[in-house]
Design an enzyme around this catalytic site. Structure first.
Site, mmCIF file in Angstrom:
data_model
loop_
_atom_site.group_PDB
_atom_site.id
_atom_site.type_symbol
_atom_site.label_atom_id
_atom_site.label_comp_id
_atom_site.label_asym_id
_atom_site.label_seq_id
_atom_site.Cartn_x
_atom_site.Cartn_y
_atom_site.Cartn_z
ATOM 1 N N HIS B 76 0.808 -1.221 0.000
ATOM 2 C CA HIS B 76 0.000 0.000 0.000
ATOM 3 C C HIS B 76 0.844 1.275 0.000
ATOM 4 O O HIS B 76 0.359 2.319 -0.395
ATOM 5 C CB HIS B 76 -0.963 -0.017 1.190
ATOM 6 N N ASP B 193 -12.248 -5.409 0.347
ATOM 7 C CA ASP B 193 -11.095 -6.324 0.330
ATOM 8 C C ASP B 193 -11.508 -7.778 0.038
ATOM 9 O O ASP B 193 -12.311 -8.355 0.742
ATOM 10 C CB ASP B 193 -10.451 -6.238 1.727
ATOM 11 N N VAL B 363 -2.384 -15.603 12.698
ATOM 12 C CA VAL B 363 -3.626 -15.435 11.933
ATOM 13 C C VAL B 363 -3.371 -14.306 10.957
ATOM 14 O O VAL B 363 -2.550 -13.431 11.199
ATOM 15 C CB VAL B 363 -4.862 -15.079 12.804
ATOM 16 N N HIS B 364 -4.069 -14.365 9.826
ATOM 17 C CA HIS B 364 -3.833 -13.336 8.833
ATOM 18 C C HIS B 364 -4.761 -12.157 9.081
ATOM 19 O O HIS B 364 -5.586 -12.179 9.991
ATOM 20 C CB HIS B 364 -4.008 -13.920 7.437
ATOM 21 N N GLY B 365 -4.640 -11.127 8.288
ATOM 22 C CA GLY B 365 -5.298 -9.861 8.577
ATOM 23 C C GLY B 365 -6.493 -9.538 7.704
ATOM 24 O O GLY B 365 -6.894 -8.381 7.628
ATOM 25 N N HIS B 366 -7.056 -10.559 7.022
ATOM 26 C CA HIS B 366 -8.124 -10.256 6.070
ATOM 27 C C HIS B 366 -9.414 -10.980 6.435
ATOM 28 O O HIS B 366 -9.401 -12.085 6.971
ATOM 29 C CB HIS B 366 -7.694 -10.663 4.659
ATOM 30 N N ASP B 441 14.496 -2.308 -11.331
ATOM 31 C CA ASP B 441 15.652 -3.207 -11.335
ATOM 32 C C ASP B 441 16.891 -2.348 -11.114
ATOM 33 O O ASP B 441 17.295 -1.591 -11.981
ATOM 34 C CB ASP B 441 15.738 -3.934 -12.677
#
Lengths: 551, 551
Positions: B76, B193, B363-366, B441
């Site tokens: 983000h 989301d 645990v994930h954030g979604h 790059d």
């Protein structure tokens, strides 16, 4: 005289997933169990396949009585075409396994010179002085077996790959009674599959998947495409049953899927109603609601039928709105993004896709913790060696065995190449034999080593620059303007000025009476100057190769 | 006069995970939401980062009022250092997000010239004629927000990344009442989301993880190492709490972990008891049972502290028997094998490792399906655009919205670059703006394109052969013996004979009065001859580059 010790030497599959191969040695006899390949990992650039190092086998070739194959998956049979030319010994396996091996050896033009002995899944045979018994196990392929080797100091049980499905599609569950009887009589050593030791509970039965596939095909209003591993014959049977039940025709796309279907039907491992299977050429003439198409591509392999269908690059089939796709497989680690992309591109074209994260359309073929415990409980081995798994799996499985009553010092976490020597009193790891990865790349087996791979790695990151410098062989002076050839470094048009500046740098560096400078020093000077310049300009480090041409 | 239409143009994050960026345009005002990067996929060889194509933004630069950032994760904020030099507009974000952005802009020497406006997580500000309200959401980072843009034709809600944790570590749950009130008043468009739309049920609370970490640290008899994402500040708080509770000292290893700890402590987002945190230099002086060490490396990054510790390549810490390691993170797709290897190597050295497959330490954030439904139920939008997800996620989320009452034609599955135009009556996708991946790059942004990557890909598979051929510029005749330089193709020692044979082939090919042959034809002849010869000999296809040196 003391009896010889039993010698266990894993040559592949311990400390890794794949290229399974185990040497079991007693006295003058060696039995090899399995002979598999591993698919290359991401950093093994350009490598086609990986097979075990068999130096130990070759050094002891006069003792080797045969290769016993537990089942026909690539990680158990795939190295045969590379290893049989080096040591031509007979193979022992069940009928379906023989079918799968034959397909492979035929391609390699090795079939006529190889002796394959077909043994029933509960059969017995002798290898040297050792007696071997097969016992049937459930796995994601029919006709899989575990084996019992009777040695003068006790029985050795090798589980092969297995799970304890009580309701398998082919009706042949793992023979637990056999294991219980063996346990009652006493087992010296158990070697057991560790692949899914991380998972608590029980692995679900194939039946659960069959019910879901049946439900999805029953509810579909358009065509149904099903992809799975080509060798997953029980899954084929489930799709055949559902197609027949709902009055659909069945088509196949993809060479390996088609071939294995034919072979398994011929050998009687598939029950296919008359008239169900049609040639893919006829697909257009059958209405969508009457079509089931089985394809290769469950791992998102770029040249597989499903991926070509998803990319609108397959002659007979394009995705249309209303199509249902069942991906009846889990991505093998490393293939996740290929599979994701395939799913996305099927969705994009209007298909409805069922896959492992959102529907129970696949179960794997390995025992979970409670099954592993049950086997340990029945077999009650004195010694335990976890096989088939990465180091963490082996560690956990050994720990599990200890909680099930194996003495702590009798559960051995071994890796490829370790030598375990056992008698009835005690066992210990006594040394190491050569082991590791042998790379197959194109025609060559084993010549691609560390340097070649390291170079490929460097080339893949920042490309290469070759500086061609002509030097007068009499005067040692620069002749003309140096040439720069680059690939994979920068866009040669956009960066023309920078590349030209690097040519000027070489001229500046060498613009003197060069006679006194040895060629090696000149080479190093050019290399270092360019390395430094390119890094300053781009923060990239291409491989720089000066070529001095004496004229 | 009719009111202008609302124009929604996603520039990143729709049809992919990462590089989130959304343009919301009404009349003369454009608000950009987020400005993220994506880590390169496997086939983007040598690429450091991927950022969005902002041609559309640059074409409309006079309309752009600011960049609103929902939270401080790389996907983000990570493109800001590359995009701000092209369009210097003010940034709007919460305090912690500002802290994270500042670290980044300082490194890029852009901090002094950038205007960052800190807004409370329930604050309001104006951008052109549009009013923007923040509302707090739960995510795997404190101070995350969603936003409401009040336009003359209705309210637009953008969820940011979120989940509905009712018991978050920082005590600030997602403001559901705010969403309910908005819904009651009427919302024109919801963008929500989609990252975890595949998962049924609810995402578990952070509290579950805290309890497990507490239990593991409480039970450990030796040192405890914890790795997680450096930005997962709530996880740090949980580790801090457990370390304090069990009388352990806390150490940090790894630059980003250490820096973010300091910044979050300074800004008041971490509550750290006096004397708990010690410098890593003191680690040796503290007994093992009094040590907790937080490190970077949760993704198995080769240069991270944990991986160097696992490889015995870290000065202050080596693994010893009795160590406990908690890997409090899930592998991001693509990193699975790096993480596996790290776990294996920790096990090998005698550590006990807790990781996501065997323990609930992350645990994930979604939001999962039920949470997404709840938000749809409260907000009741007229139009719906699923954001942040690959195509399948967006498709499923749109389907979910339809089952929750959004009119089928009002749920839009959009991808990067699509233009959606809305008024209060109807909406439709009206076209496309340039969009896609811009590669970073080294120093360059955007100059590495398809050709350079294709070359790197080829080089990575079979290496390169450069054939240096000296030609007399008067006679056109070959001078001397051609040189062959190869890298990443074959082992030059083992394959010396083959490489020599290819030099002879060139001589044979060019051994004639060359005057009549144009140089291009000669180049092609050499190239084709060598391609064919090498393929026959090795079944590999190195990149072959003839270099004609005229002398």
């Amino acid at each position: 005289m003391a009896k010889p010790k039993l010698k266990i030497v894993p040559l592949g599959g311990l400390g890794e997933i794949g290229k399974n191969m185990m040497s079991v040695e007693y006295g003058e006899d060696i039995i090899l169990i399995d002979c598999g390949l591993m698919f290359p990992e991401e950093e093994m650039l350009g490598i086609d396949l990986v097979i075990p190092d068999i130096s130990y086998v070759l050094e002891n070739r006069e003792k080797v009585r045969g290769i016993v194959i537990t089942h026909g998956h690539e990680d158990h049979i795939g190295a045969l075409p590379y290893i049989l030319p080096q040591i031509n010994v007979p193979i022992y396996c069940t009928k379906l396994t023989q079918g799968l091996i034959s397909v492979k050896l035929k391609e390699a033009k090795l079939l006529h010179q190889t002796k394959i002995n077909v043994i029933p899944s509960d059969g017995t045979f002798k290898l040297g002085k050792l007696k071997v018994d097969f016992y049937p196990v459930c796995h994601s392929l029919p006709d899989s077996v575990g084996l019992v080797i009777q040695t003068p100091i006790g029985a050795v049980v090798h589980s092969g790959d297995f799970k304890l499905d009580y309701t398998p599609v082919d009706g042949k569950p793992t023979n637990l009674s056999r294991l219980a009887m063996l346990g009652a009589r006493g087992v010296l050593l158990l070697m057991s599959d560790s692949t899914h030791v991380e998972l608590p509970g029980y692995t679900p039965s194939e039946t659960v998947v069959g019910e879901n596939i049946d439900r999805i095909i029953g509810a579909a209003t358009g065509r149904v495409l099903v992809t799975t591993f080509a060798s997953l014959i029980s899954r084929q049977q489930q799709v055949i049953d559902a197609a027949a039940k709902y009055g659909r025709k069945l088509f196949f796309a993809g060479r390996s899927m088609t071939e294995i279907h034919k072979m398994a039907t011929d050998l009687g491992y598939l029950k296919v109603p008359e008239g169900l299977v049609c040639n893919i050429e006829q697909l257009q003439r059958v209405p969508p609601e009457k079509v089931v198409l089985m394809t290769t591509g469950s791992q998102g392999e770029p040249t597989s039928a499903l991926v070509r269908i998803a990319n609108r690059d397959f002659r007979h089939v394009h995705i249309m709105k209303g199509d249902t796709v069942i991906i009846s497989a889990s991505p093998i680690p490393g293939n996740e993004s290929l599979v994701s992309r395939t799913i996305d591109s099927l969705f994009r074209q209007g298909a409805k896709v069922f896959y492992d994260r959102i529907a129970k359309v696949h179960v794997h073929g390995h025992a979970s913790q409670e099954e592993l415990k049950l086997v340990l409980n029945l077999v009650k081995p004195k010694y335990f060696v976890p096989v088939h798994g990465e180091y963490r799996h082996l560690t956990m499985h050994a720990e599990l065995a200890r909680t099930m009553g194996v003495a702590p010092e009798n559960a051995f976490v071994m890796e490829d190449g370790d030598i375990l020597e056992l008698n009835t009193k005690s066992g210990r790891i006594t040394g190491k034999v050569p082991s590791g990865n042998v790379y197959v790349d194109g025609l060559s087996v084993g010549d691609v080593g560390g340097v070649v791979l390291r170079n490929r790695r460097m080339l893949s990151q920042d490309g290469i620059v070759v500086a061609i410098v002509a030097i007068n062989k009499q005067t040692g002076m620069l002749v003309g303007r140096p040439d720069i050839v680059s690939r994979g470094f920068v866009d040669p048009d956009e960066s023309k000025a920078m590349l030209d500046a690097s040519r000027d740098l070489i001229i500046k560096l060498l613009d003197h009476d060069g006679k006194d400078i040895p060629e090696g020093a000149m080479y190093n000077d050019v290399k270092e100057t360019l390395n430094k310049f390119y890094y300053e300009q781009t923060k990239r480090r291409p491989m720089v190769i000066p070529v001095m041409v004496k004229v």
